[in-house]
Every structure is written in C-alpha cells, then in structure tokens.
Write an enzyme that holds these catalytic residues in place. Structure first.
Site, PDB file in Angstrom:
ATOM      1  N   ALA A 139      47.357  38.621  37.439  1.00 27.11           N
ATOM      2  CA  ALA A 139      48.353  38.179  38.415  1.00 27.11           C
ATOM      3  C   ALA A 139      47.759  37.005  39.190  1.00 27.11           C
ATOM      4  CB  ALA A 139      48.707  39.320  39.350  1.00 27.11           C
ATOM      5  N   GLY A 183      47.791  42.066  35.051  1.00 25.98           N
ATOM      6  CA  GLY A 183      49.220  41.856  34.862  1.00 25.98           C
ATOM      7  C   GLY A 183      49.547  41.333  33.479  1.00 25.98           C
ATOM      8  N   GLU A 237      49.669  44.247  31.308  1.00 21.39           N
ATOM      9  CA  GLU A 237      50.884  45.002  31.628  1.00 21.39           C
ATOM     10  C   GLU A 237      52.136  44.318  31.062  1.00 21.39           C
ATOM     11  OE1 GLU A 237      49.760  45.006  35.788  1.00 21.39           O
ATOM     12  OE2 GLU A 237      49.921  47.191  35.825  1.00 21.39           O
ATOM     13  N   GLU A 257      41.695  45.375  37.639  1.00 20.69           N
ATOM     14  CA  GLU A 257      42.114  45.440  39.046  1.00 20.69           C
ATOM     15  C   GLU A 257      41.085  46.151  39.920  1.00 20.69           C
ATOM     16  OE1 GLU A 257      44.084  46.018  36.478  1.00 20.69           O
ATOM     17  OE2 GLU A 257      46.056  45.098  36.778  1.00 20.69           O
TER      18      GLU A 257
END
Lengths: 263, 259
Positions: B67, B110, B113, B133
């Site tokens: 992200a 991300g 994901e 993360e």
C-alpha cells in the site's frame, strides 16, 4: 572505480575480466570481491558487452578464498562463513550464471576451492594443459561452495563429484576434459589467444538467442521433461520475436552472412 | 475509457480487458487513487458485454509492492475507521466477471491482497509473495489474514503474516496461491490466452460458476451445494446452455450469445 586486484577491459563486444593477484594465486580478498562485483555490474548493464571472458594472471587461475584474509584467532568467536558467502560468493555466482550472454572461463593454471567452482559456473570452460582443478575445501573442514555441490555432480556425475569433494585430489585439466567437466584444453601459450578469439566470435552472434539457450539448459537441471517442453515453447516464443531471428532467416534465404545485433 | 493516472487500461481484445498497474516510481504501491481507478474501471464494465474477462498485471518487474505507506501514516484511528479504501476493496471483490492476475516480481502486502482478490493467478518465476505489514506494527487490512489462510492453510498463513517473510513463485504454486508458474516474460501472454479462452465460454455460466466457487469460502457445504444447484438450475433457462448441449451432440462448435 580503479582496480588494483583485477584487470578489466571491454573491446569488440567482449569484456575481459582478469584476476590479478598473481603473488597469491589470484585468491579472493575483500577488495578483490568488491572489484569483481563492480566489473560484473558493468558487464550486466553495458549494451556494448555481448560476451564475458574470465581468466587470471600468473601461474594460477584462482586459489579461492585468501585464507590469510581470514586468519582464525583461536580465542576469538567462531567465524560466520555463511555471511561471507551470502555477501560475496553467492551473488557473484548468481550474476555469472544469469548474465544474458555467453561467459567463457580460460583457466590458465591451478583452480582451487572457490576458484574451481567459479570456473564451473561459467558457460564454456577452456583450460591450459598444465591447469588443474582442486576441490580443496575438505582439507580444511569445509564444504565446496560457490555452487560446487550443484555444478560438480552435473558436470562429472555423482560418483566422481563425491570422490573429488571428499578426497580433495588434484584433477588435471586433461582429465577434466576427458571427463567432460570442461570443454577443451590448449597448450599454455595458446590458451588466452584461443579464448579471446572464441569470445570475439561469440560477441558477433545472436546474443539474445544465446542467452535464452543458456537459460533453457540451466532450467533443465530442475525441470521434468514436461516442464522443460513448456519452457522451450515459451523461450522459443521470445526468441522468435528477436531482430536477430529475422536477420538470421533472411540472411539464410539470401545466402549472405548474417549481421546480428544481439537484440 | 477516461484518462487514468495510476493504471493503464487496454482492450477489450477478444473479450479481454487488461489493467496494468502503472506507478513504476512507487513499485506500483496501491495508493487510494490507484484503488479507486481500479474499482471504477471494473464497475464500468459490469454491464459491458464486450468485456468478458479481465487481466490485471503490473508489468515484468513488479506487481505491487504494497500500500502507499505515506497515505496510511496520515490517518489516526478515526481516520482509518472512516477510510474509503475498504469500499474500493469491496467493489473489486464483488466484480462478477473472471479476473486473472499476471504477477511478476513483488506482490507484497496490499499487492498480495489484490492478487488474492483475483480469481486465477499466473506468476513469473521471479515473483515473491508476502504480507510484511507486521514489520510496520500493523497487520494485513484487505483480506490478507482471511483469504491467505483459506488458500494456503493455517501454518503457512501464520508464518507469512507473523514473520513478514516472503515465499517464491514455486512455493506459492505448491501452496495453491498461484495456479501456474511461467518465465516472467510469459506470465502476461499466458494470462491473456487463458482470459481469452474464458471469454469464449458462455458468459452467464462463467459468472455463475465464479459466484458458486467463491461461495465455498463463506458457507457450509450444505448451503454451498444448494447455491450451486440453484445456479445450475438457472442455467437450464439460458439459450447458451441449449446451444452448448446441442453443439456437443451435433459435434460442432457452439455459438454462445450470452443469453
């Protein structure tokens, strides 16, 4: 970067990297690692280079790690050799074997320890008649590194790889040639000339295609036939899209010599 | 197609639209704008019959390295609670047509994901997957703890999420995270070929098949089987189903119309 322990030059599409610590049989110390790393980076990133030739100055090719650089103090903590391999030898072997061009090694004399395995990591190994290969690691309680335990069994077969590694015997270049461990041997005074001529010739060839051949052969060590057939299909797709393929076919049809650009 | 800043949209070509994540300077980090553009693009094609499958790729070097950390850092707890991102993710997850990811290089956080939001993943052998993360004092926030565990099982999911370590393409294939591993240059062409194959199938059946498969994540077997049967029954009312069966019996190529 100015080099102290290696010589490096690029001419006619060929990069020549010469290990140059002849007094120590071109064994590796920290400085030499940094220089080789720098030179290999240039080879990797320069469009002008289409073939790499690695050789050594003096009577040896490379004696592997300079042990005086690693003097073991009996009172000190045990050394972490894995760290040195992770930082120096493994990246060097990975870079050499993944270079997208042919890599020739001209073994001009003794190739011991990591020196032997650096040679085996190259694509075509030439050697002078008086050269030799020694998996010296077992003599000091270590294991063959720099890819030796991977390349050696593939080059000479399991029984010979095992004996060479456990005994640490010196293997003559001529025996190595007979076993198919290396490509060819030449009289000492001819070696570098022959190697350079071969490198210059390869530098005029379809470099991208040669790089894909290299990739396919390397992958075959880990693939099943089915996986390899799929890979051949994919790599041939890429090869078919190169300028050199187009040039090769049209030169063949026109019965003229091809002018390859390596793209 | 409108002009996008963080993605490139091409096609549809033979029923396949390609979305390329295009923030090379940030290793395709999934900033809010990129996610919004992705969700908008997908939404805009839901009713478009010319788009029958989608390929999402990040190019030959990187899929998406995570992200956008800077955007995240600006939000406090209330900001995170009111964050718009979960809405974008939900829209991506609810897209009814097949989405194939062609993954090269890093698919982290991300990025991993997003890849798990896709229905099929083709990975280049240079791909690396992970949920790092934990290294930032946070946890995956877009399904990383849920979809990962359902796909790779508990031990590997725990290892990835708790340690932040990465796995390579071959491991990802063994664990079911990806279905095929290719050389990096071929992951996109392979994904495109596969997407075109899917795009040539009867679209209503494809849509109901995807819906039925995804339900397996969320329901008991009994409920899933009931849903599957309902979808199966629904297809009996389509022209494509009659055409498909007739063409099979008559030994000819079917001609599907999405009806």
């Amino acid at each position: 970067m100015t080099y102290e322990h290696i010589e490096f030059e690029i001419t006619e599409g060929v990069a020549v990297l010469t290990l140059n610590r002849p007094d120590s049989l071109n064994s590796f110390n920290t400085q030499m690692h940094a220089e080789v790393r720098d030179a290999l980076k240039q080879v990797k990133t320069s469009d002008a280079v289409r073939c790499l030739l690695i050789t050594g100055n003096g009577r040896g090719f490379c004696a592997g790690q300079d042990l005086s650089d690693r003097a073991v103090d009996p009172d000190a903590e045990m050394p972490d050799l894995g760290e040195s391999i992770e930082k120096n030898y493994n990246p060097m072997i990975r870079t050499i074997s993944s270079l997208e061009m042919p890599v020739i090694c001209a073994v001009n004399g003794v190739a011991a320890g990591a020196g032997a395995n650096i040679a085996l990591a190259c694509d075509i190994v030439l050697a002078s008649k008086n050269a030799s290969f020694i998996q010296a690691f077992c003599k000091i309680g270590l294991i063959p590194d720099s890819g030796g335990t991977w390349t050696l069994p593939r080059a000479v077969g399991f029984p010979r790889a095992m004996a060479l590694s456990l005994l640490g015997d010196k293997l003559s270049a001529e025996q190595a040639e007979q076993w198919g461990m290396i490509w060819k041997t030449y009289p000492a005074e001819e070696l570098k000339e022959v190697a350079l001529a071969m490198a210059k010739q390869l530098a005029t060839q379809p470099t991208k295609g040669l790089a894909l051949i290299k990739r396919a052969l390397q992958a075959s060590a880990n693939n099943s036939l089915n996986e390899q057939l799929d890979l051949e299909r994919d790599l041939q797709t890429l090869a078919g899209r190169t300028d050199d393929y187009r040039e090769g076919v049209s030169a063949f049809m026109a019965k003229r010599p091809a002018q390859f650009t390596g793209k | 197609m409108p002009d996008y800043q963080d993605i490139l949209v091409t096609g549809p070509d033979s029923g396949v639209m390609t979305i390329t994540l295009n923030r090379p300077q940030a290793r395709n980090a999934l900033c809010n704008n990129l996610l919004r553009e992705l969700a908008d693009t997908l939404d805009a094609t839901i009713g478009n019959d010319k788009v029958r499958a989608v390929v999402i790729t990040g190019g030959e070097k990187v899929f998406a390295a995570g992200a956008d950390i800077k955007e995240m850092a600006e939000l406090d707890a209330v900001g995170v609670m009111n964050d718009i991102r979960p809405t974008y993710w939900r829209r991506i997850a609810q897209y009814p047509k097949p989405v194939i990811a062609a993954v090269n290089g890093f698919a982290l956080g991300g990025g991993c994901e997003l890849m798990m939001h896709c229905d099929i993943v083709i990975a280049g052998d240079n791909a690396r997957f992970g949920q790092p993360e934990i290294n930032l004092g946070i946890i995956p926030g877009a399904g990383g703890t849920q979809r990962l565990l359902r796909t790779v099982g508990k031990s590997m999911a725990m290892q990835l999420v708790l340690s932040g370590e990465f796995i390579n393409a071959e491991q990802a294939r063994e664990f079911g995270l990806v279905s095929e591993v290719t050389i990096p240059e071929m992951s996109y062409p392979r994904a495109l070929t596969l997407a075109k194959t899917i795009a040539s199938k009867p679209p209503i059946a494809v849509r109901l098949a995807k819906e039925s498969l995804l339900k397996a994540y969320e329901t008991t077997l009994e409920t899933g089987l009931n849903l599957e049967r309902k979808a199966f029954t629904l297809l009996a009312a389509t022209e494509d189903r009659n055409e498909g069966i007739a063409a099979f019996m008559e030994k000819r190529q079917p001609h599907f119309q999405g009806k």
